[in-house]
Design an enzyme around this catalytic site. Structure first.
Site, short mmCIF file in Angstrom:
data_model
loop_
_atom_site.label_atom_id
_atom_site.label_comp_id
_atom_site.label_asym_id
_atom_site.label_seq_id
_atom_site.Cartn_x
_atom_site.Cartn_y
_atom_site.Cartn_z
N CYS A 80 -9.52 -11.38 -24.62
CA CYS A 80 -10.97 -11.31 -24.84
C CYS A 80 -11.31 -10.15 -25.80
O CYS A 80 -11.01 -10.23 -26.98
CB CYS A 80 -11.71 -11.19 -23.52
SG CYS A 80 -13.47 -11.58 -23.63
N HIS A 168 -9.69 -15.66 -20.22
CA HIS A 168 -9.08 -14.77 -19.22
C HIS A 168 -8.05 -15.54 -18.39
O HIS A 168 -8.41 -16.25 -17.44
CB HIS A 168 -10.16 -14.18 -18.31
CG HIS A 168 -11.02 -13.17 -18.98
ND1 HIS A 168 -10.71 -11.82 -19.02
CD2 HIS A 168 -12.18 -13.31 -19.66
CE1 HIS A 168 -11.65 -11.17 -19.68
NE2 HIS A 168 -12.55 -12.05 -20.09
N GLU A 170 -6.00 -14.33 -16.28
CA GLU A 170 -5.73 -13.65 -15.01
C GLU A 170 -6.57 -14.18 -13.85
O GLU A 170 -6.24 -13.93 -12.68
CB GLU A 170 -5.92 -12.14 -15.16
CG GLU A 170 -7.35 -11.67 -15.41
CD GLU A 170 -7.74 -11.66 -16.88
OE1 GLU A 170 -8.68 -10.92 -17.23
OE2 GLU A 170 -7.13 -12.40 -17.69
N SER A 222 -2.59 7.96 10.27
CA SER A 222 -3.88 7.44 10.72
C SER A 222 -3.74 6.21 11.60
O SER A 222 -4.69 5.78 12.23
CB SER A 222 -4.73 7.06 9.50
OG SER A 222 -4.13 5.96 8.82
N GLY A 223 -2.53 5.63 11.62
CA GLY A 223 -2.34 4.37 12.31
C GLY A 223 -2.46 3.19 11.37
O GLY A 223 -2.17 2.06 11.73
N ASP A 226 -1.09 2.27 5.03
CA ASP A 226 -0.72 3.14 3.91
C ASP A 226 0.02 4.39 4.38
O ASP A 226 1.08 4.73 3.86
CB ASP A 226 -1.96 3.53 3.11
CG ASP A 226 -2.68 2.33 2.52
OD1 ASP A 226 -2.03 1.29 2.34
OD2 ASP A 226 -3.89 2.42 2.27
N SER A 227 -0.56 5.10 5.34
CA SER A 227 0.10 6.32 5.82
C SER A 227 1.40 6.00 6.56
O SER A 227 2.37 6.75 6.50
CB SER A 227 -0.84 7.13 6.73
OG SER A 227 -1.11 6.47 7.94
N SER A 228 1.44 4.85 7.23
CA SER A 228 2.64 4.46 7.98
C SER A 228 3.81 4.16 7.05
O SER A 228 4.93 4.61 7.27
CB SER A 228 2.35 3.25 8.87
OG SER A 228 1.31 3.52 9.77
#
Length: 510
Positions: A80, A168, A170, A222-223, A226-228
């Site tokens: 584009c 586009h 995508e 945090s449970g 991501d943190s796990s």
């Protein structure tokens, strides 16, 4: 092994992240940088470049521009605005469209010799979104696709691997879009397509070992996923030199602290559990304004986290579960987000304690984090867990917070979440929860008149949380959950269902 990179230059398109995700689906590592960082970028590992779309016109005085001379001799694809910019750079003409083309269109001409269109037939549906049109290109280029309205819907350089497409590929509305992207990535750029969860884990563990050395690292769990996943990657790299701190702020879901703590210990993590319920609830007493709640929770978390961290020797690094959308937002074309929520990660702590930051997931999207987590054999309960707000149930209790309200909400939320799991609906919902409303209503239970609390059920579908739609849960299921909450949770006599989408509403109420 050197990581092959497909670079995406972002001109501010709403679809830029989607381009990166589509390429990642092909097991190719893609990276996004804003156009104004292009000149100083290190191109040493680049095997292909894509120029994104943009809300700007290439003819605008202040439209985004780049220095093409900085690019290595690798295949280049303009999408584009990117295609218009390449055309303009090569003495082509771009003018405002006489008939603007937005939405679905069909390619009624395709040059089948162009490898970009291998496996794509005339009539293929594509998605257009442009106010300008490429009117002409110089003789170094050939037109390779057209629509009814746009003659130059695609072009190719006659002697160099330079391509431009006006549509586009995508977005899912471009039916053969992933085929076209695959042709560019695999056939033209010649990527090895070996960027998999296994290769990511292997490379990340090695990098973490080199970065951290023998120092100790602290991480706030945090449970959430991501943190796990960050914790398990770090544990794989540095073992007992990782100290995970899991704080119970009293605002988690019912029994979540003990359940998640047990899961972490079973994963072999070095976890310090901190019961800080009393201090959080005390600090939140009589606080009703949502942003005040967030700031108090963030400040209290830092204080509790810092106190625990001080008990550990030789701490040099703070690990965070930052993921790629956070990184992109912070360096976006339009600058950092205007508001960064105070509870996100542990803002202020690294500088205060003189710590360096380590972010094992900073180049992954959420779905990729989950795939890495599965490869690491993390408990599905953690990997598939719905997103949960940093301030926890504090922002699902509208108004002031008391222990009684927390108990009511935890019990009602537990019934809803467990009901979703029981009826195989949990994995079809992106995020769900219960909100305790600041009103009471009249009810009748048996022969008695009641005047008790109202809760709202909330369930949404989404890909990334930026937009969301309410989930059309079966009426029979909603009736069952409503009946169970009213019968089992003393203090609630009415249940409603939130059917608001984002936008204009937000997912959480506060």
């Amino acid at each position: 092994m050197t990581q092959e990179v497909l670079l995406i230059i972002d001109f501010g398109s709403q679809y830029t992240q989607l381009i990166a995700r589509r390429i990642r689906e092909l097991n190719v590592y893609s990276e996004i940088i804003p156009f104004n960082k292009q000149a100083s970028y290190d191109y040493s590992n680049i095997k292909g470049i894509i120029l994104s779309g943009s809300p700007y016109s290439v003819n605008d005085k202040n439209s985004p521009r780049i220095d093409f001379s900085k690019f290595p001799e690798v295949p280049l694809l303009g999408i584009c605005y990117g295609a218009q910019l390449i055309a303009l750079e090569n003495n082509g003409e771009v003018e405002p469209s006489k008939i603007r083309e937005y939405g679905r269109a069909n390619l009624d001409y395709i040059e089948t010799q162009d490898y970009l269109f291998k496996g794509i037939s005339e009539g293929s549906q594509v998605w257009m979104s442009h106010g300008d049109t490429i009117m002409s290109i110089n003789n170094d280029f050939n037109i390779t696709a057209s629509t009814k309205q746009v003659k130059i819907a695609s072009y190719i350089h006659k002697s160099k691997p330079i391509y431009g497409i006006q549509f586009h590929p995508e977005v899912t509305h471009s039916i053969d879009g992933i085929t076209l992207i695959g042709n560019f990535v695999k056939g033209i750029c010649k990527f090895s397509c070996n960027w998999t969860p296994d290769s990511f884990i292997q490379n990340t563990v090695k990098e973490l070992q080199e970065t951290v050395g023998n120092a100790n690292v602290i991480l706030g769990l945090s449970g959430g996923v991501d943190s796990s996943v960050s914790a398990v990657l770090l544990n794989k790299a540095i073992g007992k030199n990782l100290y995970c701190i899991f704080v119970d702020n009293g605002l988690l879901r019912k029994d979540e602290y003990n359940k998640v703590l047990d899961s972490y210990i079973n994963l072999g993590l070095n976890v310090i559990g901190v019961d800080a319920k009393a201090i959080f609830i005390s600090n939140l007493e009589n606080i009703e304004i949502p942003e005040d709640k967030r700031k108090i929770i963030g400040k209290t978390f830092i204080e509790v986290f810092e106190e625990e961290a001080k008990k550990i020797n030789n701490v040099k690094f703070l690990a965070q579960g930052t993921i790629y959308p956070d990184v992109i937002e912070s360096i976006s074309v339009n600058g950092p987000s205007a508001t960064i929520k105070s509870h996100h990660n542990v803002g202020g702590l690294p500088e205060k304690m003189n710590l360096k930051i380590v972010e094992p997931l900073r180049y992954l999207f959420k779905d990729e984090v989950r795939r890495v987590g599965k490869t690491l054999n993390i408990d599905p309960i953690i990997i598939n867990r719905h997103p949960f707000p940093g301030p926890g149930l504090a922002i699902r209790i509208i108004g002031d917070i008391t222990q009684e309200k927390i108990q009511l909400l935890q019990d009602a939320d537990d019934i809803f979440i467990e009901g979703l799991k029981k009826h195989n609906l949990y994995d079809k919902v992106w995020q769900a929860g219960v909100i305790l409303l600041p009103i009471k209503s009249v009810g009748v239970m048996g022969d008695e008149r009641t005047y008790e609390n109202v809760v709202s059920l909330r369930a949404v579908s989404s890909k990334d949380g930026m937009t969301a739609d309410w989930v059309h849960l079966p009426y029979e299921f909603l009736a069952e959950i409503s009946n169970e909450i009213i019968n089992r949770v003393k203090g609630i006599n009415r249940v409603v269902y939130d059917i608001s989408s984002k936008p204009p509403a937000t997912i959480e109420w506060e």
